[in-house]
Motif scaffolding. Structure first.
Motif, PDB file in Angstrom:
ATOM      1  N   MET A   1       4.836 -16.039  -9.974  1.00  0.00           N
ATOM      2  CA  MET A   1       4.543 -15.904 -11.393  1.00  0.00           C
ATOM      3  C   MET A   1       5.594 -16.643 -12.232  1.00  0.00           C
ATOM      4  O   MET A   1       5.260 -17.334 -13.187  1.00  0.00           O
ATOM      5  CB  MET A   1       4.518 -14.422 -11.808  1.00  0.00           C
ATOM      6  CG  MET A   1       4.282 -14.227 -13.312  1.00  0.00           C
ATOM      7  SD  MET A   1       4.501 -12.517 -13.882  1.00  0.00           S
ATOM      8  CE  MET A   1       2.979 -11.776 -13.299  1.00  0.00           C
ATOM      9  N   GLN A   2       6.848 -16.493 -11.842  1.00  0.00           N
ATOM     10  CA  GLN A   2       7.922 -17.156 -12.577  1.00  0.00           C
ATOM     11  C   GLN A   2       7.773 -18.671 -12.513  1.00  0.00           C
ATOM     12  O   GLN A   2       8.017 -19.364 -13.499  1.00  0.00           O
ATOM     13  CB  GLN A   2       9.282 -16.734 -12.033  1.00  0.00           C
ATOM     14  CG  GLN A   2       9.665 -15.314 -12.402  1.00  0.00           C
ATOM     15  CD  GLN A   2      10.987 -14.880 -11.774  1.00  0.00           C
ATOM     16  OE1 GLN A   2      11.839 -15.703 -11.489  1.00  0.00           O
ATOM     17  NE2 GLN A   2      11.128 -13.585 -11.548  1.00  0.00           N
ATOM     18  N   MET A   3       7.352 -19.185 -11.350  1.00  0.00           N
ATOM     19  CA  MET A   3       7.171 -20.640 -11.205  1.00  0.00           C
ATOM     20  C   MET A   3       6.048 -21.125 -12.103  1.00  0.00           C
ATOM     21  O   MET A   3       6.144 -22.192 -12.727  1.00  0.00           O
ATOM     22  CB  MET A   3       6.882 -20.999  -9.745  1.00  0.00           C
ATOM     23  CG  MET A   3       6.705 -22.509  -9.524  1.00  0.00           C
ATOM     24  SD  MET A   3       8.194 -23.483  -9.912  1.00  0.00           S
ATOM     25  CE  MET A   3       9.081 -23.314  -8.347  1.00  0.00           C
ATOM     26  N   SER A   4       4.964 -20.336 -12.208  1.00  0.00           N
ATOM     27  CA  SER A   4       3.854 -20.712 -13.081  1.00  0.00           C
ATOM     28  C   SER A   4       4.322 -20.799 -14.535  1.00  0.00           C
ATOM     29  O   SER A   4       4.014 -21.765 -15.243  1.00  0.00           O
ATOM     30  CB  SER A   4       2.727 -19.690 -12.955  1.00  0.00           C
ATOM     31  OG  SER A   4       1.738 -19.904 -13.944  1.00  0.00           O
ATOM     32  N   LEU A   5       5.092 -19.802 -14.971  1.00  0.00           N
ATOM     33  CA  LEU A   5       5.623 -19.799 -16.328  1.00  0.00           C
ATOM     34  C   LEU A   5       6.588 -20.959 -16.540  1.00  0.00           C
ATOM     35  O   LEU A   5       6.560 -21.641 -17.568  1.00  0.00           O
ATOM     36  CB  LEU A   5       6.337 -18.476 -16.613  1.00  0.00           C
ATOM     37  CG  LEU A   5       5.450 -17.240 -16.776  1.00  0.00           C
ATOM     38  CD1 LEU A   5       6.279 -15.970 -16.745  1.00  0.00           C
ATOM     39  CD2 LEU A   5       4.645 -17.317 -18.073  1.00  0.00           C
ATOM     40  N   LEU A   6       7.451 -21.157 -15.552  1.00  0.00           N
ATOM     41  CA  LEU A   6       8.444 -22.232 -15.635  1.00  0.00           C
ATOM     42  C   LEU A   6       7.766 -23.591 -15.781  1.00  0.00           C
ATOM     43  O   LEU A   6       8.159 -24.415 -16.618  1.00  0.00           O
ATOM     44  CB  LEU A   6       9.338 -22.190 -14.387  1.00  0.00           C
ATOM     45  CG  LEU A   6      10.534 -23.129 -14.314  1.00  0.00           C
ATOM     46  CD1 LEU A   6      11.664 -22.483 -13.520  1.00  0.00           C
ATOM     47  CD2 LEU A   6      10.144 -24.451 -13.644  1.00  0.00           C
ATOM     48  N   GLU A   7       6.736 -23.833 -14.976  1.00  0.00           N
ATOM     49  CA  GLU A   7       6.037 -25.127 -15.020  1.00  0.00           C
ATOM     50  C   GLU A   7       5.342 -25.347 -16.362  1.00  0.00           C
ATOM     51  O   GLU A   7       5.357 -26.447 -16.913  1.00  0.00           O
ATOM     52  CB  GLU A   7       5.026 -25.207 -13.871  1.00  0.00           C
ATOM     53  CG  GLU A   7       5.686 -25.380 -12.503  1.00  0.00           C
ATOM     54  CD  GLU A   7       4.695 -25.273 -11.354  1.00  0.00           C
ATOM     55  OE1 GLU A   7       3.568 -24.750 -11.585  1.00  0.00           O
ATOM     56  OE2 GLU A   7       5.032 -25.691 -10.228  1.00  0.00           O
ATOM     57  N   ARG A   8       4.756 -24.267 -16.913  1.00  0.00           N
ATOM     58  CA  ARG A   8       4.094 -24.385 -18.217  1.00  0.00           C
ATOM     59  C   ARG A   8       5.105 -24.627 -19.341  1.00  0.00           C
ATOM     60  O   ARG A   8       4.857 -25.406 -20.261  1.00  0.00           O
ATOM     61  CB  ARG A   8       3.270 -23.126 -18.501  1.00  0.00           C
ATOM     62  CG  ARG A   8       1.926 -23.145 -17.763  1.00  0.00           C
ATOM     63  CD  ARG A   8       1.476 -21.782 -17.292  1.00  0.00           C
ATOM     64  NE  ARG A   8       1.366 -20.787 -18.346  1.00  0.00           N
ATOM     65  CZ  ARG A   8       1.246 -19.475 -18.116  1.00  0.00           C
ATOM     66  NH1 ARG A   8       1.236 -19.023 -16.863  1.00  0.00           N
ATOM     67  NH2 ARG A   8       1.129 -18.634 -19.113  1.00  0.00           N
ATOM     68  N   ALA A   9       6.259 -23.970 -19.226  1.00  0.00           N
ATOM     69  CA  ALA A   9       7.314 -24.189 -20.224  1.00  0.00           C
ATOM     70  C   ALA A   9       7.859 -25.606 -20.126  1.00  0.00           C
ATOM     71  O   ALA A   9       8.079 -26.279 -21.147  1.00  0.00           O
ATOM     72  CB  ALA A   9       8.430 -23.167 -20.034  1.00  0.00           C
TER      73      ALA A   9
ATOM     74  N   MET B   1      12.483 -13.061 -19.461  1.00  0.00           N
ATOM     75  CA  MET B   1      13.607 -13.132 -18.520  1.00  0.00           C
ATOM     76  C   MET B   1      14.083 -14.563 -18.289  1.00  0.00           C
ATOM     77  O   MET B   1      15.192 -14.778 -17.799  1.00  0.00           O
ATOM     78  CB  MET B   1      13.203 -12.485 -17.182  1.00  0.00           C
ATOM     79  CG  MET B   1      13.115 -10.964 -17.255  1.00  0.00           C
ATOM     80  SD  MET B   1      12.436 -10.216 -15.749  1.00  0.00           S
ATOM     81  CE  MET B   1      13.710 -10.643 -14.556  1.00  0.00           C
ATOM     82  N   LEU B   2      13.273 -15.533 -18.680  1.00  0.00           N
ATOM     83  CA  LEU B   2      13.710 -16.936 -18.577  1.00  0.00           C
ATOM     84  C   LEU B   2      14.800 -17.243 -19.604  1.00  0.00           C
ATOM     85  O   LEU B   2      15.518 -18.232 -19.471  1.00  0.00           O
ATOM     86  CB  LEU B   2      12.520 -17.891 -18.786  1.00  0.00           C
ATOM     87  CG  LEU B   2      11.429 -17.883 -17.711  1.00  0.00           C
ATOM     88  CD1 LEU B   2      10.273 -18.805 -18.120  1.00  0.00           C
ATOM     89  CD2 LEU B   2      11.991 -18.307 -16.355  1.00  0.00           C
ATOM     90  N   GLN B   3      14.913 -16.413 -20.647  1.00  0.00           N
ATOM     91  CA  GLN B   3      15.952 -16.539 -21.683  1.00  0.00           C
ATOM     92  C   GLN B   3      15.990 -17.942 -22.299  1.00  0.00           C
ATOM     93  O   GLN B   3      17.049 -18.553 -22.415  1.00  0.00           O
ATOM     94  CB  GLN B   3      17.329 -16.197 -21.110  1.00  0.00           C
ATOM     95  CG  GLN B   3      17.534 -14.708 -20.870  1.00  0.00           C
ATOM     96  CD  GLN B   3      18.980 -14.371 -20.596  1.00  0.00           C
ATOM     97  OE1 GLN B   3      19.571 -14.869 -19.647  1.00  0.00           O
ATOM     98  NE2 GLN B   3      19.560 -13.534 -21.434  1.00  0.00           N
ATOM     99  N   LEU B   4      14.825 -18.424 -22.696  1.00  0.00           N
ATOM    100  CA  LEU B   4      14.758 -19.763 -23.282  1.00  0.00           C
ATOM    101  C   LEU B   4      15.107 -19.723 -24.765  1.00  0.00           C
ATOM    102  O   LEU B   4      14.610 -18.895 -25.520  1.00  0.00           O
ATOM    103  CB  LEU B   4      13.358 -20.343 -23.073  1.00  0.00           C
ATOM    104  CG  LEU B   4      12.938 -20.498 -21.600  1.00  0.00           C
ATOM    105  CD1 LEU B   4      11.514 -21.006 -21.511  1.00  0.00           C
ATOM    106  CD2 LEU B   4      13.896 -21.430 -20.864  1.00  0.00           C
ATOM    107  N   LEU B   5      15.950 -20.661 -25.168  1.00  0.00           N
ATOM    108  CA  LEU B   5      16.409 -20.712 -26.553  1.00  0.00           C
ATOM    109  C   LEU B   5      15.264 -20.995 -27.516  1.00  0.00           C
ATOM    110  O   LEU B   5      15.186 -20.419 -28.599  1.00  0.00           O
ATOM    111  CB  LEU B   5      17.489 -21.790 -26.698  1.00  0.00           C
ATOM    112  CG  LEU B   5      18.739 -21.597 -25.831  1.00  0.00           C
ATOM    113  CD1 LEU B   5      19.606 -22.859 -25.868  1.00  0.00           C
ATOM    114  CD2 LEU B   5      19.535 -20.400 -26.285  1.00  0.00           C
ATOM    115  N   THR B   6      14.358 -21.895 -27.109  1.00  0.00           N
ATOM    116  CA  THR B   6      13.272 -22.290 -28.017  1.00  0.00           C
ATOM    117  C   THR B   6      12.080 -21.343 -27.949  1.00  0.00           C
ATOM    118  O   THR B   6      11.063 -21.579 -28.587  1.00  0.00           O
ATOM    119  CB  THR B   6      12.813 -23.729 -27.745  1.00  0.00           C
ATOM    120  OG1 THR B   6      12.311 -23.823 -26.403  1.00  0.00           O
ATOM    121  CG2 THR B   6      13.946 -24.720 -27.950  1.00  0.00           C
TER     122      THR B   6
END
Length: 366
Positions: A161-169, A194-199
């Motif tokens: 799931m995290q990889m799917s989110l990461l790839e979309r981001a 949990m990815l803690q993305l600034l944007t």
């Protein structure tokens, strides 16, 4: 439960002046050189809410305790911050800790105040900061790919799931779009956070204008408002200089007279605070009695036990019910007894979604 907004922007745009006015202190030194704010200053401000006065007057409360919002004044960013230029690493780390961003943009011309980019262009300045944040997010995500791939090969479903989110981001960021434009489901939201993305943080643009433009804005603030509209974001016009002057006036009547002379119906700070509150998707509920009327902050959508937990964890753990009156009914019917007599006091259970303005009394047993 604390909620905070980080005040960011390029050096010399008025961040510290705005912060000083917000907190009515001189905690942040405002000076005409970059990086005068090195450690992030933090201040808590009361959220203006006329409903409190109405409720407390009816309850004959001895004390009023408004809800509060925290603002953090963060050191100025410069081009190249994502690579550590200026105070870049510290700047990025401080932003990572806040819930939302108030992005102050210089919308005034003053030859006595230098501009690090050489001239006033608020849209360019906004893009400079956003670009640095996106570059930092890109670097952060790219470093996570290899460890995630190893976990996926090991059969870790969460990693998939995290990889799917990461790839979309990554796709959005490489296309020059902030991570907040990534569409996520309710099930994915926690993992995305949990990815803690600034944007990924919500942004409010504060257009810092000259005194003469405080009521209607100017050509620079109009450009920012157009940019914000395209992004689905909000923009507020404010004159940090005027707000600092107002903050020095202790008397409410003096403040009102000063605002009137400037053609303003309310302070710009009130608009910033309300906009920041909305940006974080917060609502207010109240408790009221002869001792005190108090405002409490919760996330929109919170259920009654969660609201009770803001007051005390025991209230949530032993929650039985919430005796609830809407603000409008409370005022119209002259308080708790009038609402009871009219059948407007409701007994709400664990699934009740708290509404903005609710006046609540929690029954619990621990």
């Amino acid at each position: 439960m604390g909620f905070n907004c980080g005040i960011v922007g390029l050096p010399n745009v008025g961040k510290s002046t705005l912060f000083n006015a917000l907190t009515a202190t001189a905690a942040a030194e405002a000076a005409n050189f970059p990086f005068c704010t090195i450690e992030p200053n933090t201040g808590r401000v009361s959220v203006p809410d006329n409903r409190m006065d109405e409720i407390s007057a009816i309850s004959k409360s001895a004390k009023l305790i408004p809800t509060q919002l925290e603002f953090v004044d963060i050191a100025g960013l410069v081009r190249g911050a994502s690579k550590g230029e200026g105070l870049g690493n510290q700047f990025l780390a401080n932003i990572r800790e806040v819930d939302a961003i108030v992005h102050v943009l210089r919308c005034f011309v003053d030859e006595n105040v230098t501009h690090v980019e050489g001239g006033v262009d608020p849209v360019r300045d906004a893009e400079t900061v956003e670009t640095e944040l996106m570059l930092a997010d890109l670097e952060s995500l790219e470093k996570r790919i290899t460890p995630l791939e190893k976990r996926i090969r090991g059969g870790d479903k969460d990693a998939s799931m995290q990889m799917s989110l990461l790839e979309r981001a990554l796709e959005k960021l490489r296309d020059g779009k902030p991570a907040r434009t990534v569409e996520v489901t309710d099930d994915e939201r926690k993992s995305f956070q949990m990815l803690q993305l600034l944007t990924a943080k919500p942004v409010l643009y504060a257009c810092n204008v000259d005194e003469g433009s405080a009521s209607d804005g100017n050509e620079f603030s109009a450009q920012v408002e157009a940019m914000a509209a395209e992004q689905g974001a909000q923009a507020v016009v404010i004159s940090a200089q005027i707000e600092e002057e107002i903050s020095q006036l202790a008397d409410e009547e003096e403040r009102a007279e000063f605002l009137e002379t400037m053609g303003l119906s309310e302070t710009g700070l009130a608009r910033v605070i309300h906009a920041g509150y909305a940006l974080l998707d917060l609502i207010t509920f109240f408790t009221s009695g002869p001792k005190e009327t108090r405002a409490w902050t919760i996330k929109r959508g919170a259920k009654a036990p969660q609201a009770a937990g803001v007051i005390h964890t025991d209230f949530e753990r032993g929650f039985i019910r919430a005796e609830t009156i809407s603000h409008d009914d409370f005022v119209a019917l002259g308080g708790e007894q009038g609402a009871k007599d009219a059948g407007k006091m409701r007994q709400e259970g664990k699934e009740y979604v708290t509404r903005d303005g609710d006046i609540m009394l929690f029954r619990f047993n621990v």
